[in-house]
Design an enzyme around this catalytic site. Structure first.
Site, mmCIF file in Angstrom:
data_model
loop_
_atom_site.group_PDB
_atom_site.id
_atom_site.type_symbol
_atom_site.label_atom_id
_atom_site.label_comp_id
_atom_site.label_asym_id
_atom_site.label_seq_id
_atom_site.Cartn_x
_atom_site.Cartn_y
_atom_site.Cartn_z
ATOM 1 N N SER A 105 0.876 -1.166 0.000
ATOM 2 C CA SER A 105 0.000 0.000 0.000
ATOM 3 C C SER A 105 0.913 1.215 0.000
ATOM 4 C CB SER A 105 -0.884 -0.020 1.249
ATOM 5 O OG SER A 105 -1.848 1.001 1.183
ATOM 6 N N GLU A 106 0.765 2.100 -0.983
ATOM 7 C CA GLU A 106 1.784 3.137 -1.187
ATOM 8 C C GLU A 106 1.887 4.143 -0.042
ATOM 9 O OE1 GLU A 106 -0.820 2.578 -3.135
ATOM 10 O OE2 GLU A 106 -1.782 4.422 -3.830
#
Lengths: 226, 229
Positions: free
Chosen positions: A50-51
């Site tokens: 998840s960035e």
């Protein structure tokens, strides 16, 4: 001619899930891609990135699910409360995008507005005035080893989302490897679109009619196994 | 070099003037300095250029639009396609009352890192062939084309951490670190809100996410709950 309905969003996500293999690091974009995890076996062996700074993202938490208070420091990139998978790690945004741009993310599954026959992707705005939201899309599209786009084949008005050239502002050039739509699985190769699979009940001619660029037929063109 | 401890978020903003350029940490709601943002709102500072990942996505930055305090944003998430979900910022953007510079998220992080680390820019492939590249220089390195992106710095960084010691060492938690550590390096004045200020030595050096040298002001304050989506 009206395009057939083909797959539901859930079935598109299921077909995308079949592209993922144990050991892969995968980033899922906002929208349809977030449906993919529910179609994976519990022992999928993937690590979701998840960035916003998590490797080893678990399921989204619903409020009041009996597992105590939601943790405000544990959100996904869409701002939803999430769980962690075993082996998860946290990191800052610079490290997160070193993972993404540096090719350490195997597969990015992104939503799409338009995909062109040369692999160009447009998925962040329909506006020409500079407004919109880019988020991590440009870095993911140009940095991930493999880019899969999950989207509806046509717009609500029946216009094709698969074109010779994108008309919306681009996210990245020549970045898309595979497109999974409600009608078909289409690879983007050096010569353009290659039709690999059709949705059950959908013909290659119907997919071509809904596509504004030539489709080559894969030698092993088949119906999707769902 | 020891951080100064302030009692309230309002006091921690002492000296901030109109026209200030401010970095705000946080990604959606996690790690956003919500007490400091509300204090900036109360202070009435105008002409603010905000540098933040998002505005109008579970953060409190849109509150700075209520009385026109915000002059513009440099960010990655700003506007929505759906008219129903449009924020006050988006409305003001449509009327030309605020400016917007959109940047890819990874580029955003690296520009701040360059600004904080004394580098003259960033070379990245992200944004090539897109509206982001318009008017920017491209540079070829070993046969690969890159976009030159300039460093970002600010007058003030407002960030959030879980704990600070009295020297200013910061410990982050979970996904709340995001842009906070890079922003701590890239502003002339770094103001931090934390859940807890502890004695020097209470944070294990292995767990220090931002060393004290980067931190000017710390302030302990209960969190303002952020709405989840």
């Amino acid at each position: 001619m009206t395009a057939p309905q083909g797959l539901t969003r859930e079935l598109i996500a299921l077909r995308v899930a079949r592209e993922l293999r144990p050991g892969m690091v995968v980033n899922l974009g906002i929208g349809m891609p977030t449906l993919v995890p529910s179609h994976l076996p519990p022992d999928h062996g993937l690590l979701f990135q998840s960035e916003n700074g998590i490797l080893g993202l678990g399921a989204v938490r619903e409020g009041g699910d009996g597992y105590g208070e939601i943790d405000p420091d544990l959100l996904n990139a869409g701002g939803q409360p999430v769980r962690l998978a075993l082996g998860a790690s946290f990191f800052d945004s610079a490290t997160s995008f070193a993972m993404i741009r540096g090719g350490h993310v195997h597969t990015a599954v992104l939503g799409g507005l338009q995909v062109a026959a040369n692999g160009d992707l447009a998925n962040w705005t329909v506006r020409q005035d500079g407004g919109g939201s880019i988020g991590g899309a440009m870095d993911l599209a140009s940095g991930a080893q493999r880019v899969i786009v999950a989207m509806e084949h046509t717009t609500r008005d029946g216009g094709s989302r698969l074109l010779e050239r994108c008309t919306y502002p681009l996210t990245a050039q020549a970045c898309v490897d595979l497109v999974v739509t409600n009608l078909a699985v289409i690879a983007v190769e050096a010569g353009g679109f290659v039709l690999r699979e059709v949705a059950p009940g959908v013909t290659a001619a119907q997919v071509q009619a809904a596509t504004d660029a030539p489709l080559a037929l894969a030698p092993d063109l088949r119906e999707m196994a769902l | 070099m020891t951080a100064t401890i302030y009692d309230t978020p309002d006091d921690a903003l002492d000296g901030i003037t109109d026209g200030v350029r401010v970095m705000f940490g946080g990604f959606s709601g996690a790690g956003a300095p919500t007490n400091l943002i509300r204090a900036l709102r109360r202070r009435g500072t105008r002409g603010i250029t905000g540098i933040a990942n998002n505005i109008g996505y579970g953060d409190f930055l849109v509150e700075l639009c209520e009385d026109g305090q915000l002059a513009g944003m440099i960010c990655t998430f700003a506007t929505r396609a759906s008219v129903a979900l449009r924020s006050r910022f988006d409305e003001q953007l449509a009327r030309g009352e605020v400016t917007l510079e959109l940047t890819p998220q990874g580029t955003f992080a690296e520009r701040i890192r360059a600004g904080g680390g004394g580098l003259g820019g960033v070379l990245t492939r992200s944004g090539l062939g897109t509206p982001v590249a318009e008017g920017k220089t491209t540079i070829e390195v070993d046969g690969e084309t890159y976009l030159l992106e300039r460093p970002l710095r600010a007058d003030v960084a407002m960030i959030r951490a879980q704990r600070a010691d009295r020297l200013g060492n910061l410990e982050y938690r979970g996904a709340a670190r995001n842009f906070n550590p890079v922003m701590a390096t890239a502003a002339d004045l770094v103001i931090v809100e934390v859940d807890e200020i502890v004695e020097v030595g209470a944070i294990d050096p292995e767990r220090v996410g931002t060393p004290a040298v980067f931190v000017d002001r710390i302030m302990q304050c209960p969190r303002i709950p952020v709405p989840f989506r």
